[in-house]
Design a protein around this motif. Structure first.
Motif, PDB file in Angstrom:
ATOM      1  N   TYR A 189       0.858  -1.203   0.000  1.00  0.00           N
ATOM      2  CA  TYR A 189       0.000   0.000   0.000  1.00  0.00           C
ATOM      3  C   TYR A 189       0.882   1.237   0.000  1.00  0.00           C
ATOM      4  CZ  TYR A 189      -3.009  -3.477   2.243  1.00  0.00           C
ATOM      5  OH  TYR A 189      -3.704  -4.613   2.550  1.00  0.00           O
ATOM      6  N   ILE A 190       0.382   2.310  -0.635  1.00  0.00           N
ATOM      7  CA  ILE A 190       1.004   3.615  -0.460  1.00  0.00           C
ATOM      8  C   ILE A 190      -0.072   4.586   0.009  1.00  0.00           C
ATOM      9  CG2 ILE A 190       2.848   3.249  -2.151  1.00  0.00           C
ATOM     10  CD1 ILE A 190       1.213   4.926  -4.158  1.00  0.00           C
ATOM     11  N   VAL A 191       0.367   5.685   0.577  1.00  0.00           N
ATOM     12  CA  VAL A 191      -0.572   6.722   1.025  1.00  0.00           C
ATOM     13  C   VAL A 191      -0.134   8.048   0.423  1.00  0.00           C
ATOM     14  CG1 VAL A 191      -1.556   7.931   3.019  1.00  0.00           C
ATOM     15  CG2 VAL A 191      -0.911   5.519   3.226  1.00  0.00           C
ATOM     16  N   LYS A 192      -1.068   8.712  -0.268  1.00  0.00           N
ATOM     17  CA  LYS A 192      -0.762  10.032  -0.833  1.00  0.00           C
ATOM     18  C   LYS A 192      -1.918  10.971  -0.505  1.00  0.00           C
ATOM     19  CE  LYS A 192       1.975  12.607  -3.408  1.00  0.00           C
ATOM     20  NZ  LYS A 192       3.371  12.910  -3.076  1.00  0.00           N
ATOM     21  N   GLU A 234       5.693   6.170  -8.266  1.00  0.00           N
ATOM     22  CA  GLU A 234       4.629   6.779  -7.466  1.00  0.00           C
ATOM     23  C   GLU A 234       4.822   6.413  -5.985  1.00  0.00           C
ATOM     24  OE1 GLU A 234       0.691   5.649  -8.740  1.00  0.00           O
ATOM     25  OE2 GLU A 234      -0.220   7.249  -7.556  1.00  0.00           O
ATOM     26  N   ALA A 235       5.227   5.175  -5.752  1.00  0.00           N
ATOM     27  CA  ALA A 235       5.447   4.722  -4.375  1.00  0.00           C
ATOM     28  C   ALA A 235       6.576   5.505  -3.718  1.00  0.00           C
ATOM     29  CB  ALA A 235       5.751   3.224  -4.361  1.00  0.00           C
ATOM     30  N   LYS A 236       7.651   5.725  -4.485  1.00  0.00           N
ATOM     31  CA  LYS A 236       8.812   6.448  -3.925  1.00  0.00           C
ATOM     32  C   LYS A 236       8.458   7.889  -3.587  1.00  0.00           C
ATOM     33  CE  LYS A 236      12.012   4.292  -6.921  1.00  0.00           C
ATOM     34  NZ  LYS A 236      13.155   4.435  -7.783  1.00  0.00           N
ATOM     35  N   ASP A 237       7.427   8.386  -4.258  1.00  0.00           N
ATOM     36  CA  ASP A 237       7.010   9.767  -4.077  1.00  0.00           C
ATOM     37  C   ASP A 237       5.833   9.887  -3.080  1.00  0.00           C
ATOM     38  OD1 ASP A 237       7.209  12.490  -4.790  1.00  0.00           O
ATOM     39  OD2 ASP A 237       5.390  12.271  -6.023  1.00  0.00           O
ATOM     40  N   ALA A 238       5.442   8.720  -2.501  1.00  0.00           N
ATOM     41  CA  ALA A 238       4.267   8.722  -1.606  1.00  0.00           C
ATOM     42  C   ALA A 238       4.606   9.371  -0.268  1.00  0.00           C
ATOM     43  CB  ALA A 238       3.814   7.283  -1.386  1.00  0.00           C
ATOM     44  N   ASP A 239       3.570   9.739   0.480  1.00  0.00           N
ATOM     45  CA  ASP A 239       3.783  10.314   1.817  1.00  0.00           C
ATOM     46  C   ASP A 239       4.150   9.226   2.812  1.00  0.00           C
ATOM     47  OD1 ASP A 239       3.075  12.783   0.775  1.00  0.00           O
ATOM     48  OD2 ASP A 239       0.933  12.413   1.143  1.00  0.00           O
ATOM     49  N   GLU A 240       3.521   8.062   2.624  1.00  0.00           N
ATOM     50  CA  GLU A 240       3.881   6.916   3.446  1.00  0.00           C
ATOM     51  C   GLU A 240       3.546   5.627   2.704  1.00  0.00           C
ATOM     52  OE1 GLU A 240       1.220   6.070   6.895  1.00  0.00           O
ATOM     53  OE2 GLU A 240       0.701   8.185   6.832  1.00  0.00           O
ATOM     54  N   ALA A 241       3.978   4.525   3.252  1.00  0.00           N
ATOM     55  CA  ALA A 241       3.679   3.223   2.645  1.00  0.00           C
ATOM     56  C   ALA A 241       3.648   2.188   3.760  1.00  0.00           C
ATOM     57  CB  ALA A 241       4.745   2.854   1.613  1.00  0.00           C
ATOM     58  N   PHE A 242       3.009   1.059   3.458  1.00  0.00           N
ATOM     59  CA  PHE A 242       2.992  -0.029   4.449  1.00  0.00           C
ATOM     60  C   PHE A 242       2.644  -1.343   3.776  1.00  0.00           C
ATOM     61  CE2 PHE A 242      -1.264   1.889   4.503  1.00  0.00           C
ATOM     62  CZ  PHE A 242      -2.135   0.817   4.532  1.00  0.00           C
ATOM     63  N   THR A 243       2.792  -2.432   4.512  1.00  0.00           N
ATOM     64  CA  THR A 243       2.382  -3.741   4.015  1.00  0.00           C
ATOM     65  C   THR A 243       1.459  -4.389   5.048  1.00  0.00           C
ATOM     66  OG1 THR A 243       4.279  -4.848   5.033  1.00  0.00           O
ATOM     67  CG2 THR A 243       4.554  -4.127   2.751  1.00  0.00           C
ATOM     68  N   THR A 244       0.703  -5.381   4.608  1.00  0.00           N
ATOM     69  CA  THR A 244      -0.101  -6.146   5.571  1.00  0.00           C
ATOM     70  C   THR A 244       0.134  -7.640   5.369  1.00  0.00           C
ATOM     71  OG1 THR A 244      -2.053  -6.294   4.101  1.00  0.00           O
ATOM     72  CG2 THR A 244      -1.972  -4.429   5.641  1.00  0.00           C
ATOM     73  N   GLY A 267       4.591   6.233   9.054  1.00  0.00           N
ATOM     74  CA  GLY A 267       3.585   7.270   8.810  1.00  0.00           C
ATOM     75  C   GLY A 267       2.402   7.164   9.758  1.00  0.00           C
ATOM     76  N   THR A 268       1.672   8.264   9.872  1.00  0.00           N
ATOM     77  CA  THR A 268       0.530   8.351  10.792  1.00  0.00           C
ATOM     78  C   THR A 268      -0.550   7.321  10.463  1.00  0.00           C
ATOM     79  OG1 THR A 268       0.860  10.670  10.252  1.00  0.00           O
ATOM     80  CG2 THR A 268      -0.777  10.196  11.929  1.00  0.00           C
ATOM     81  N   ILE A 269      -0.864   7.194   9.184  1.00  0.00           N
ATOM     82  CA  ILE A 269      -1.956   6.286   8.809  1.00  0.00           C
ATOM     83  C   ILE A 269      -1.555   4.837   9.049  1.00  0.00           C
ATOM     84  CG2 ILE A 269      -3.254   5.422   6.791  1.00  0.00           C
ATOM     85  CD1 ILE A 269      -3.710   8.297   6.003  1.00  0.00           C
ATOM     86  N   ALA A 270      -0.325   4.491   8.695  1.00  0.00           N
ATOM     87  CA  ALA A 270       0.148   3.113   8.923  1.00  0.00           C
ATOM     88  C   ALA A 270       0.123   2.789  10.418  1.00  0.00           C
ATOM     89  CB  ALA A 270       1.549   2.932   8.359  1.00  0.00           C
ATOM     90  N   LYS A 271       0.598   3.736  11.227  1.00  0.00           N
ATOM     91  CA  LYS A 271       0.642   3.485  12.678  1.00  0.00           C
ATOM     92  C   LYS A 271      -0.771   3.318  13.233  1.00  0.00           C
ATOM     93  CE  LYS A 271       3.359   6.852  14.113  1.00  0.00           C
ATOM     94  NZ  LYS A 271       4.241   7.734  14.859  1.00  0.00           N
ATOM     95  N   ARG A 272      -1.671   4.197  12.782  1.00  0.00           N
ATOM     96  CA  ARG A 272      -3.055   4.159  13.252  1.00  0.00           C
ATOM     97  C   ARG A 272      -3.717   2.829  12.854  1.00  0.00           C
ATOM     98  NH1 ARG A 272      -6.406   4.595  16.374  1.00  0.00           N
ATOM     99  NH2 ARG A 272      -8.521   5.315  16.080  1.00  0.00           N
ATOM    100  N   LEU A 273      -3.484   2.421  11.603  1.00  0.00           N
ATOM    101  CA  LEU A 273      -4.098   1.170  11.120  1.00  0.00           C
ATOM    102  C   LEU A 273      -3.559  -0.038  11.869  1.00  0.00           C
ATOM    103  CD1 LEU A 273      -4.406   1.653   7.252  1.00  0.00           C
ATOM    104  CD2 LEU A 273      -6.273   1.357   8.896  1.00  0.00           C
ATOM    105  N   ARG A 274      -2.270  -0.007  12.194  1.00  0.00           N
ATOM    106  CA  ARG A 274      -1.688  -1.107  12.967  1.00  0.00           C
ATOM    107  C   ARG A 274      -2.383  -1.214  14.327  1.00  0.00           C
ATOM    108  NH1 ARG A 274       2.949  -4.338  13.064  1.00  0.00           N
ATOM    109  NH2 ARG A 274       3.384  -5.083  15.161  1.00  0.00           N
ATOM    110  N   GLU A 275      -2.558  -0.050  14.949  1.00  0.00           N
ATOM    111  CA  GLU A 275      -3.208   0.015  16.256  1.00  0.00           C
ATOM    112  C   GLU A 275      -4.639  -0.521  16.183  1.00  0.00           C
ATOM    113  OE1 GLU A 275      -1.654   3.965  17.995  1.00  0.00           O
ATOM    114  OE2 GLU A 275      -3.843   3.978  18.223  1.00  0.00           O
ATOM    115  N   ILE A 276      -5.405   0.008  15.228  1.00  0.00           N
ATOM    116  CA  ILE A 276      -6.808  -0.410  15.090  1.00  0.00           C
ATOM    117  C   ILE A 276      -6.876  -1.902  14.788  1.00  0.00           C
ATOM    118  CG2 ILE A 276      -8.973  -0.116  13.793  1.00  0.00           C
ATOM    119  CD1 ILE A 276      -8.117   2.689  13.046  1.00  0.00           C
ATOM    120  N   TYR A 277      -6.010  -2.355  13.865  1.00  0.00           N
ATOM    121  CA  TYR A 277      -6.052  -3.764  13.463  1.00  0.00           C
ATOM    122  C   TYR A 277      -5.773  -4.672  14.667  1.00  0.00           C
ATOM    123  CZ  TYR A 277      -5.051  -8.261  11.459  1.00  0.00           C
ATOM    124  OH  TYR A 277      -5.069  -9.621  11.213  1.00  0.00           O
ATOM    125  N   LEU A 278      -4.741  -4.335  15.434  1.00  0.00           N
ATOM    126  CA  LEU A 278      -4.394  -5.180  16.586  1.00  0.00           C
ATOM    127  C   LEU A 278      -5.516  -5.174  17.628  1.00  0.00           C
ATOM    128  CD1 LEU A 278      -0.564  -4.497  16.939  1.00  0.00           C
ATOM    129  CD2 LEU A 278      -1.656  -6.691  16.439  1.00  0.00           C
TER     130      LEU A 278
END
Ligand code: PMP
Length: 286
Positions: A189-192, A234-244, A267-278
């Motif tokens: 995933y990437i986040v832009k 596009e990924a290299k230019d993203a604000d953040e990225a993550f894997t699941t 990144g903020t979204i990756a961290k938040r999603l990790r928290e919510i997912y767990l």
């Protein structure tokens, strides 16, 4: 400690568990697998893994080794006897063996082989790697065309991890026709501009159990999601990225092919999603 493992109906010490040298899983990679995580001694998304296992078996015209309820019992028993609080359960089903090597599938009454074992991983949820974030490199995706079936053909993903290691990175993202397919053992995933972008489901990628859960939770949290192809540039230019993945949950990515994302921390979204997912997975664990 000697683990207790499960092989074709028996619980045995790992040193006493055997399968035939003619097993098609061994000779032909004619086998599918699942990896289910364990947190607090409970199974995360067992249902999702059981449903995908059935789909993989059906796609390959392979017999089911046992019922879903039996599978659940085996998982639970292995967690109990091996005293797993945090860890993984590996499950593999092969087309079995009729005592020789042949490209032709053995007769339909050949019994599938089923093997399960646990991997004890204390600190799985509270992983230091997730706090740091992962560095990935990109490599060409030269795998077969049915990546939606979870087969044990893992040689190329394994080579990809070694290429990443040799380059001082943690993992590799694979690219086909210019677009990222997925990580060697995870969805990408990437986040832009606050939007989560990930490749849509097709035969090109594994239909991640964690992907499904994370996208549902992201939607519930009013996050914007776009399922479309994206390039490595596009990924290299993203604000953040993550894997699941079931074994690493949501893993922030902080570097792609040497290009730092954002300020080089998760990144903020990756961290938040990790928290919510767990949180949510623990609540729903069985
Ligand atoms: N893609 C690939 C190629 C994988 O090997 C995995 C992990 N098995 C995933 C994606 C993630 O799938 P899941 O969330 O079901 O673990």
């Amino acid at each position: 400690m000697t683990r207790t493992v499960y092989v074709n109906g028996e619980y045995l010490p790992e040193t006493e568990a055997t399968i035939s040298i003619f097993d098609r899983g061994f000779l032909m990679a004619d086998a599918v697998y699942e990896v289910t995580s364990v947190l607090g001694g409970k199974l995360i998304d067992f249902e999702g893994h059981a449903v995908r296992l059935k789909r993989s078996l059906d796609e390959l015209d392979m017999a089911e080794p046992c019922t879903k309820d039996e599978l659940l019992d085996i998982h639970r028993k292995l967690v109990e006897v091996n005293d797993i609080d945090e860890g993984l359960i590996y499950l593999q089903v092969t087309r079995g063996s009729d005592g020789d090597r042949d490209f032709v599938f053995p007769s339909a009454d050949t019994k599938p082989t089923i093997v399960l074992f646990t991997q004890n991983k204390p600190g799985l949820a509270d992983s230091p790697a997730a706090q740091k974030g992962a560095k990935v490199i990109s490599i060409e995706d030269i795998r077969w065309g049915r990546r939606d079936i979870k087969t044990v053909q893992l040689l190329y993903p394994s080579m990809g991890k070694m290429m990443a290691k040799a380059a001082g990175a943690d993992d590799a993202w694979m690219i086909e026709d210019g677009y990222v397919t997925e990580g060697t053992s995870n969805n990408a995933y990437i986040v832009k501009y606050g939007k989560i972008i990930t490749r849509p489901l097709s035969n090109d990628i594994l239909h991640g159990i964690t992907r499904k859960a994370v996208l549902r939770l992201a939607e519930e949290a009013q996050m914007e999601i776009e399922e479309r192809l994206f390039t490595i540039d596009e990924a290299k230019d993203a604000d953040e990225a993550f894997t699941t993945s079931a074994s690493a949950f949501v893993m922030p990515v902080v570097e792609i092919d040497g290009a730092q994302l954002g300020n080089g921390t998760p990144g903020t979204i990756a961290k938040r999603l990790r928290e919510i997912y767990l949180d949510e997975s623990l609540k729903a664990a069985i």
